[in-house]
Design a protein around this motif. Structure first.
Motif, PDB file in Angstrom:
ATOM      1  N   VAL A   1      11.230  -6.520 -16.307  1.00  0.00           N
ATOM      2  CA  VAL A   1      10.578  -6.076 -15.068  1.00  0.00           C
ATOM      3  C   VAL A   1       9.720  -4.847 -15.324  1.00  0.00           C
ATOM      4  O   VAL A   1       8.579  -4.743 -14.835  1.00  0.00           O
ATOM      5  CB  VAL A   1      11.632  -5.813 -13.974  1.00  0.00           C
ATOM      6  N   ALA A   2      10.254  -3.911 -16.104  1.00  0.00           N
ATOM      7  CA  ALA A   2       9.500  -2.685 -16.394  1.00  0.00           C
ATOM      8  C   ALA A   2       8.161  -3.020 -17.027  1.00  0.00           C
ATOM      9  O   ALA A   2       7.114  -2.453 -16.670  1.00  0.00           O
ATOM     10  CB  ALA A   2      10.324  -1.790 -17.320  1.00  0.00           C
ATOM     11  N   SER A   3       8.190  -3.952 -17.939  1.00  0.00           N
ATOM     12  CA  SER A   3       6.965  -4.316 -18.641  1.00  0.00           C
ATOM     13  C   SER A   3       5.974  -4.976 -17.686  1.00  0.00           C
ATOM     14  O   SER A   3       4.773  -4.729 -17.724  1.00  0.00           O
ATOM     15  CB  SER A   3       7.341  -5.260 -19.789  1.00  0.00           C
ATOM     16  N   LYS A   4       6.484  -5.784 -16.796  1.00  0.00           N
ATOM     17  CA  LYS A   4       5.607  -6.497 -15.859  1.00  0.00           C
ATOM     18  C   LYS A   4       4.914  -5.540 -14.887  1.00  0.00           C
ATOM     19  O   LYS A   4       3.738  -5.720 -14.570  1.00  0.00           O
ATOM     20  CB  LYS A   4       6.446  -7.526 -15.080  1.00  0.00           C
ATOM     21  N   VAL A   5       5.632  -4.539 -14.407  1.00  0.00           N
ATOM     22  CA  VAL A   5       5.064  -3.690 -13.356  1.00  0.00           C
ATOM     23  C   VAL A   5       4.642  -2.328 -13.877  1.00  0.00           C
ATOM     24  O   VAL A   5       4.229  -1.458 -13.090  1.00  0.00           O
ATOM     25  CB  VAL A   5       6.056  -3.516 -12.170  1.00  0.00           C
ATOM     26  N   GLY A   6       4.749  -2.142 -15.192  1.00  0.00           N
ATOM     27  CA  GLY A   6       4.305  -0.860 -15.746  1.00  0.00           C
ATOM     28  C   GLY A   6       5.216   0.295 -15.377  1.00  0.00           C
ATOM     29  O   GLY A   6       4.742   1.403 -15.098  1.00  0.00           O
ATOM     30  N   ALA A   7       6.529   0.041 -15.339  1.00  0.00           N
ATOM     31  CA  ALA A   7       7.497   1.095 -15.011  1.00  0.00           C
ATOM     32  C   ALA A   7       8.252   1.506 -16.270  1.00  0.00           C
ATOM     33  O   ALA A   7       8.164   0.841 -17.301  1.00  0.00           O
ATOM     34  CB  ALA A   7       8.483   0.598 -13.957  1.00  0.00           C
ATOM     35  N   ARG A   8       9.003   2.575 -16.185  1.00  0.00           N
ATOM     36  CA  ARG A   8       9.927   2.900 -17.274  1.00  0.00           C
ATOM     37  C   ARG A   8      11.323   2.437 -16.854  1.00  0.00           C
ATOM     38  O   ARG A   8      11.590   2.233 -15.669  1.00  0.00           O
ATOM     39  CB  ARG A   8       9.907   4.399 -17.580  1.00  0.00           C
TER      40      ARG A   8
ATOM     41  N   ASP B   1       0.846  -1.195   0.000  1.00  0.00           N
ATOM     42  CA  ASP B   1       0.000   0.000   0.000  1.00  0.00           C
ATOM     43  C   ASP B   1       0.878   1.240   0.000  1.00  0.00           C
ATOM     44  O   ASP B   1       1.940   1.272   0.615  1.00  0.00           O
ATOM     45  CB  ASP B   1      -0.861   0.032   1.264  1.00  0.00           C
ATOM     46  N   GLN B   2       0.418   2.250  -0.678  1.00  0.00           N
ATOM     47  CA  GLN B   2       1.083   3.563  -0.628  1.00  0.00           C
ATOM     48  C   GLN B   2       2.469   3.538  -1.247  1.00  0.00           C
ATOM     49  O   GLN B   2       3.309   4.356  -0.875  1.00  0.00           O
ATOM     50  CB  GLN B   2       1.197   4.073   0.831  1.00  0.00           C
ATOM     51  N   ALA B   3       2.707   2.593  -2.132  1.00  0.00           N
ATOM     52  CA  ALA B   3       4.013   2.570  -2.779  1.00  0.00           C
ATOM     53  C   ALA B   3       3.851   2.217  -4.249  1.00  0.00           C
ATOM     54  O   ALA B   3       2.890   1.548  -4.632  1.00  0.00           O
ATOM     55  CB  ALA B   3       4.943   1.564  -2.105  1.00  0.00           C
ATOM     56  N   SER B   4       4.801   2.658  -5.061  1.00  0.00           N
ATOM     57  CA  SER B   4       4.825   2.262  -6.468  1.00  0.00           C
ATOM     58  C   SER B   4       6.278   2.201  -6.929  1.00  0.00           C
ATOM     59  O   SER B   4       7.173   2.659  -6.222  1.00  0.00           O
ATOM     60  CB  SER B   4       4.033   3.259  -7.326  1.00  0.00           C
ATOM     61  N   ALA B   5       6.461   1.627  -8.096  1.00  0.00           N
ATOM     62  CA  ALA B   5       7.821   1.479  -8.637  1.00  0.00           C
ATOM     63  C   ALA B   5       7.841   2.057 -10.044  1.00  0.00           C
ATOM     64  O   ALA B   5       7.750   1.323 -11.027  1.00  0.00           O
ATOM     65  CB  ALA B   5       8.215   0.003  -8.641  1.00  0.00           C
ATOM     66  N   PRO B   6       7.958   3.357 -10.154  1.00  0.00           N
ATOM     67  CA  PRO B   6       7.826   3.974 -11.497  1.00  0.00           C
ATOM     68  C   PRO B   6       9.051   3.785 -12.382  1.00  0.00           C
ATOM     69  O   PRO B   6       8.946   3.924 -13.595  1.00  0.00           O
ATOM     70  CB  PRO B   6       7.632   5.461 -11.173  1.00  0.00           C
TER      71      PRO B   6
END
Lengths: 336, 336, 336, 336
Positions: free
Chosen positions: B45-52, B27-32
């Motif tokens: 990993v970027a593709s899996k978690v929607g990060a750049r 909760d309250q965290a993301s991995a941009p």
């Protein structure tokens, strides 16, 4: 078949227990004669089990109606009692430790050898069904090559200080059972010893030159490493566990609780403390130990726990003391 | 409240896991933003978690939309990453070990100190609810004065040899968790170390200069003695147990089985093996570790597992290696 | 492979949970659309999982970007939702109970049949690894012929009275899981039912026409006898245990404690209470349930928990109510 | 203090066991006289325990050197033996069941009452420390109001068919212990009985008019509901468990394994089967039962398990048979 007639030498706590077991609970055995330097103690046990008292250890050992002796006297008299019983041709049960002196031990073992009689050492825990299951599993290869062995052994409370003073200290009095256990369950001799200890429970134990808390690391001939931890005071009962870990898994023994119930409330699940001490935990092992002795004595077999099994743990115990004093690993061949 | 935005540095097994947790379960965290020297790993990993993906560690660390960094790169790059992140004023999570070099560790801690930011070391087992219950019980006095601590830590199987070669060896790679655990549950620093080890599982581990089976004895400032036993290959699963024994009793944690059923037949009672490895056993600890990190980062609190907690186990690990090599007790102040 | 797109119908406690799981933790699935008659509830869930809200159940069910529906609405709307989803050709997941009305159930099953789509009922406990191990052991003959089955199922606390009033009562709302479990683990249909019940926890439950404490005895086609005991209020957590006993032994599942530690003192050995409720105990079963659904929906397989599995426990539940009211054994073929 | 002198009537398996215990293991008790209609059986026991044989039950009961009698004869002779012993003014221990005939039971109880002597029924399980802990916890309010009680009682193997034929059947021979247990641990009388049974183990048991698998539901005066499950053949040992659940939690007893060890391999964790049967599981309860009897007989106290405690379970047993035959709930006041 007639009973095996065992003279019980020494009528303290442990001798009294053995006399009771031989009288009431061991098949094919009886205790017709008992002896103690304290006549009052001897009379009390004799009266309880319907035995006569002997006026001397020699009389008890030499009696015609005695096939075997159970040596439960103080440790410093074990060797002389063994020599006397060997000379009389009796089969010998002797409580642990054999002695605190390796030279004396070797004198006892020589007497046993030349008399051609059998000697069984009172390492009763080998007959505890749970520990025995561990040893058997290892012996049958169920855990593969042995890599590690962990032994926990904690008493509910320390013995009296005057007992401690002549006991040989924690390593020769208490841990000696664990040294035997390590050899028994791993099936391998010990080549070196590292020990650490502390006085955490009662300063009087330290003043008597002993420790009450200890950790020992043993290296075995087969490469296995054993750790032992001891405490003289365990709040939740008598804690006796053995674990042998190897390439194929592990075998482990565990304790019994005082009884097997649980109370579950919003605070959690509460089970009773462990069985209090050795009389509760190890009664069955004492009975099975006597059954093995009776079998050996009446069939002419070899002792399952003979003189070498009495000597080796003493060597380890003396090495442990040396390790603590000198802060280093001590090889067992430095001791004898 | 907005999320804490965490740049994940290193997209190997552990970095990938952290990115997943931050994306989906914290909760309250993301991995941009994610970064790896291996662009393919980073892209996956970027593709899996929607990060750049960032093109360099510096870019990831310095990004405006990043509040914190999770350092999951190879051990030898931790210190430089910490220094960079500290300079950028980011709150830092760093996987264990901090480094294999005490001088480098001190450089990292100095950078953190002078930047005035917080650093949390990935000793996730402190957040395992079972181990934490042990530590809490001890801290609340439930076991009285601490006399003994026993830690068992056995992996289901060894890592690849090329991993082992750069890992710092068993004491700095695997046992380091147990060194942290010993400090955590006893609440006391370690003053000296004795270690024994062996190669029992795979000779290639020995050829790489490492051990696969080990026993360590630690003496703590408060007089407690800890024993640790390790194996790189445990047939019945991932075995992780901690016991702290003291004047009032003991607190202990135990494992979970793969599932909680039993089959009882005339052969006995069979339960399944233990959970396989750390992903199964410690997922909750990873989640609670992130919750603590997010709380710290967003409220300005102090790190629960700070720089000193990263440094002290490394010192113990280096002392353990010295103890094995020299066959003696090594004081931690001999290391640094 | 593209995700299975599931419209979540009903955004209460259970629907919200399913939406979360589909969004964050179920591989190959997503929840693009949610619906609830309470728009606020729908908006909350939609915002959390990044879905859009539908303005009507029909809109959600008919959406082009929806492959399947998860029916988590109130029980009395299940059948209409099934009929609508079947008409739209969507694969259907429906929470238990299917309905409280056998005639309605049959209408739903007929719609499913004629549409040729698959329906999976939310008896998630079949996917609990511990209960599943029991069922598997029985199915593989490990316990021989089944003679007895004991199921304990106790909630930590009763639901609100207004929930109880429309729930179908304890047998159709709570015990229905156990009726399914009895069929699942024994592998045999139920032929008659005997039930006893009481109001011991809250008189308001009795005033609502329900029971809070119950015992049920089932006779199976294969001759096995099942006992079930239920309570709506269990002080020590959520107690869920299943035991199947047969000619060859038994297979049994057990609970997890909140965490796996013990505190041992002179008062005894204290472990924490059980996991609190179904969200803690059964998360993995919900995930494995969704994995089975996704597998079925994407590969065209048969439902593992189909319409008949939804109908049979309802028949048993209605028979249990009749048994309590009439104080006699009720055959399931008296119900329908 | 002099021993309580107990005449042992009946020298079959159970009488022989009681004679042994009185001779060797019960403090303050002895067995100077034994009797059996089979002189050979009497001689064997007499020789083992150092007793004399009586030529008739009357002679044994009337002997001047006998303070009490232990009635271990066949069930159909219990009542006459009680009447004779009451007339002789001896304190009476009688094995269960008192009789299979309520009218005869009442004749025995009347004789006891008018003689003013004490009668103790052999429901030894009340003295099992684990079950007793359950009863004590309930009595002390630790589980709050009692809502449910579950009793599992499974024998390792069925008795011989000729024993079964005169045993009163499973409910009066085997389950009668559980009926006593239900009254004991809940502290409440039974008002009605529902029973189901089957022949699953051996058709010969059915041909003898008996069942080998059974489930019983009891309703208590205090509203608690008890379930009992029985089997005559349990592959994994003697399974004896009791659980009492109430508003505050639960108290439960569990079995002992043959020994307390585990073997853990990649196949799982294997513990030994349960203790084989009642001689292994309940020896301590027999000893504690005798201690209570000796205490009562020598201090003039009241019986802890008196005539009513012998009568009530028989009523429940007869009601259980009626319930099976008639397929309905039977009130205990329908029986007597």
């Amino acid at each position: 078949m007639t009973d095996l007639r065992v003279a019980v030498l020494g009528c303290g706590r442990i001798g009294s227990m053995h006399a009771d077991l031989l009288d009431a609970r061991v098949d094919q055995a009886s205790a017709p004669v008992v002896f103690d330097v304290n006549a009052e103690a001897a009379n009390a046990v004799a009266s309880k089990v319907g035995a006569r008292t002997a006026s001397s250890l020699e009389e008890a050992v030499g009696a015609d109606d005695v096939d075997a002796v159970a040596i439960c006297t103080s440790t410093d008299t074990h060797v002389d009692a063994i020599v006397a019983a060997a000379a009389a041709g009796k089969t010998i049960f002797c409580e642990k430790p054999l002695s605190l002196d390796i030279v004396a031990v070797d004198r006892a073992l020589a007497a046993v050898d030349s008399a051609g009689i059998e000697l069984q050492i009172g390492f009763n825990r080998r007959y505890d069904p749970s520990h025995k299951a561990v040893a058997d599993a290892v012996a049958h290869g169920a855990v593969g090559d042995v890599h590690l062995c962990n032994i926990t052994s904690r008493d509910p409370g320390p013995p009296p200080i005057d007992y401690i003073e002549t006991s040989g200290g924690i390593f020769c009095d208490m841990t000696i059972h664990d040294f035997d256990m390590a050899r028994y369950v791993t099936g391998s001799e010990v080549v070196d010893v590292f020990a650490r200890g502390a006085v955490r429970i009662d300063p009087a134990i330290g003043e008597a030159g002993d420790l009450d808390t200890a950790v020992v690391v043993l290296t075995h001939e087969n490469g296995a490493i054993t750790t032992i931890d001891n405490s003289r005071k365990c709040a939740y009962g008598y804690d006796q566990r053995v674990e042998v870990f190897g390439s194929g898994g592990k075998a482990a023994s565990d304790n019994y609780h005082e009884f097997n119930s649980v109370l579950a409330t919003e605070r959690g699940f509460l089970r009773p403390p462990l069985e209090h001490f050795f009389l509760e935990r190890y009664t069955r092992s004492y009975l099975d130990q006597w059954a093995a002795f009776v079998e050996m004595a009446t069939t002419g077999g070899d002792s399952q726990v003979g003189g070498h099994d009495g000597r080796a743990p003493l060597v380890i115990g003396l090495a442990a003391w040396k390790s603590v004093r000198e802060g280093r690993i001590v090889r067992t061949d430095e001791i004898g």
